[in-house]
Design an enzyme around this catalytic site. Sequence first.
Site, PDB file in Angstrom:
ATOM      1  N   TYR A 152       0.803  -1.226   0.000  1.00  0.00           N
ATOM      2  CA  TYR A 152       0.000   0.000   0.000  1.00  0.00           C
ATOM      3  C   TYR A 152       0.837   1.278   0.000  1.00  0.00           C
ATOM      4  O   TYR A 152       0.284   2.365  -0.150  1.00  0.00           O
ATOM      5  CB  TYR A 152      -0.965   0.011   1.193  1.00  0.00           C
ATOM      6  CG  TYR A 152      -2.153  -0.933   1.032  1.00  0.00           C
ATOM      7  CD1 TYR A 152      -2.272  -1.782  -0.050  1.00  0.00           C
ATOM      8  CD2 TYR A 152      -3.166  -0.953   1.985  1.00  0.00           C
ATOM      9  CE1 TYR A 152      -3.352  -2.643  -0.184  1.00  0.00           C
ATOM     10  CE2 TYR A 152      -4.257  -1.802   1.862  1.00  0.00           C
ATOM     11  CZ  TYR A 152      -4.342  -2.657   0.772  1.00  0.00           C
ATOM     12  OH  TYR A 152      -5.416  -3.498   0.651  1.00  0.00           O
ATOM     13  N   ASP A 262      -4.701  -6.217   5.887  1.00  0.00           N
ATOM     14  CA  ASP A 262      -6.007  -5.693   5.488  1.00  0.00           C
ATOM     15  C   ASP A 262      -6.968  -6.857   5.224  1.00  0.00           C
ATOM     16  O   ASP A 262      -8.094  -6.896   5.725  1.00  0.00           O
ATOM     17  CB  ASP A 262      -5.832  -4.823   4.232  1.00  0.00           C
ATOM     18  CG  ASP A 262      -7.076  -4.040   3.866  1.00  0.00           C
ATOM     19  OD1 ASP A 262      -7.986  -3.926   4.714  1.00  0.00           O
ATOM     20  OD2 ASP A 262      -7.138  -3.530   2.730  1.00  0.00           O
TER      21      ASP A 262
END
Length: 370
Positions: A152, A262
Amino acid sequence: MSNMADQRNPPTDAVRSHRVIVIRGDGIGPELMDAALLVLEAVGEQHDDFVLDYVEHEAGAALFRTTGVSLRPETMEAIKEADALFKAPVGLPEVRHADGTEAGLLGGLRVGLDTYANVRPVRLMPGVDAPIKAAPGSIDYVIVRENTEGLYLSRGKGVGTTEVMTDTMLISRKGTQRIARFAFELARSRNGAPSDGRRRVTCVDKANVLSSLAFFRQIFDEVGVDYPDIEQEHLYADAAAQELVQRPGHYDVLVMENLLGDILSDLGGATVGGIGLCCSANVGDDHAYFEPIHGSAPGLAGLDQANPISQILTAALMLDHLGETSAADSIRRAVDRVLDRAIVVLDASGRPIGGTRAAARAVADAIRLA
Ligand code: IPM
Ligand code: MN
């Protein structure tokens, strides 16, 4: 713990004051925030040794739609000067950048505040009809998701052509050292895994396939040398998806790269009754902020149907961080009690029967009666 002095117990010089920035968010965000603030008000009536000094800031997709920014620079400054940010979910599906990514999210907070540890507790609470049939408390682990690098870090920086796009995974020595250390320290502060009471940190990776994640594992092992008191193990991420369903009681603290955290934190949330029950902390050395792990569910907005427990338990995580652990515990006990006694009952989609506000009032009442 409100801005107004309680008449019977006037604050003394010893009253601790914590400055909290509040972001009410998009979609169901505002109603979740109302619910959590109601619960914090009840906590405040029981604790006259601290106050929360709230300052509200607007941020998220609705702000982006009208101004072109989702987070104002002055809000970022206010967060940096505050003791904590308490935020509800943000984002609206129709508010997007040209490349299709969402524009209303506050992804920049994590890197901007250097809150490198995303702490995501997964705990089976009493009275919850979870897909995994197990005793309350027999699932109780924390996912420590690296929050500032990994795949990310490529957010907004993917490169390519009309025919191919790439995002880059970045794993640094420093970043992995600090997240591994955080996980080990967290394990030291806990009571071990439910199945055997042993303090354990599990490094989740794909060291068998990706050099970046083999490096993550290597650094984890190096840091682990300083923690001989903590059991240490490795688990491939795909196997972790299976393990967290089949043998969740074995796990205590799991540490992993950003994208893996996540995904696996939503999986973990589902096993204990849904992500509508799941809170998280974003913690760095200088700043911290607190939010549910789920999104803003715009389809449910304004209907008084959303489950406020994620936001309420997020408030407890924030109080832990502020050093108000007895207040935090009183929230968790109250949530357990209303679920256990079926004062709050969740329907098949995880929504509280009777509505968001009624659920929040029930938790607040349980705190007052404790
Ligand atoms: C989360 C969310 C965010 C993430 C989104 C909203 C950017 O899914 O906190 O888990 O991907 O990290
Ligand atoms: Mn997520």
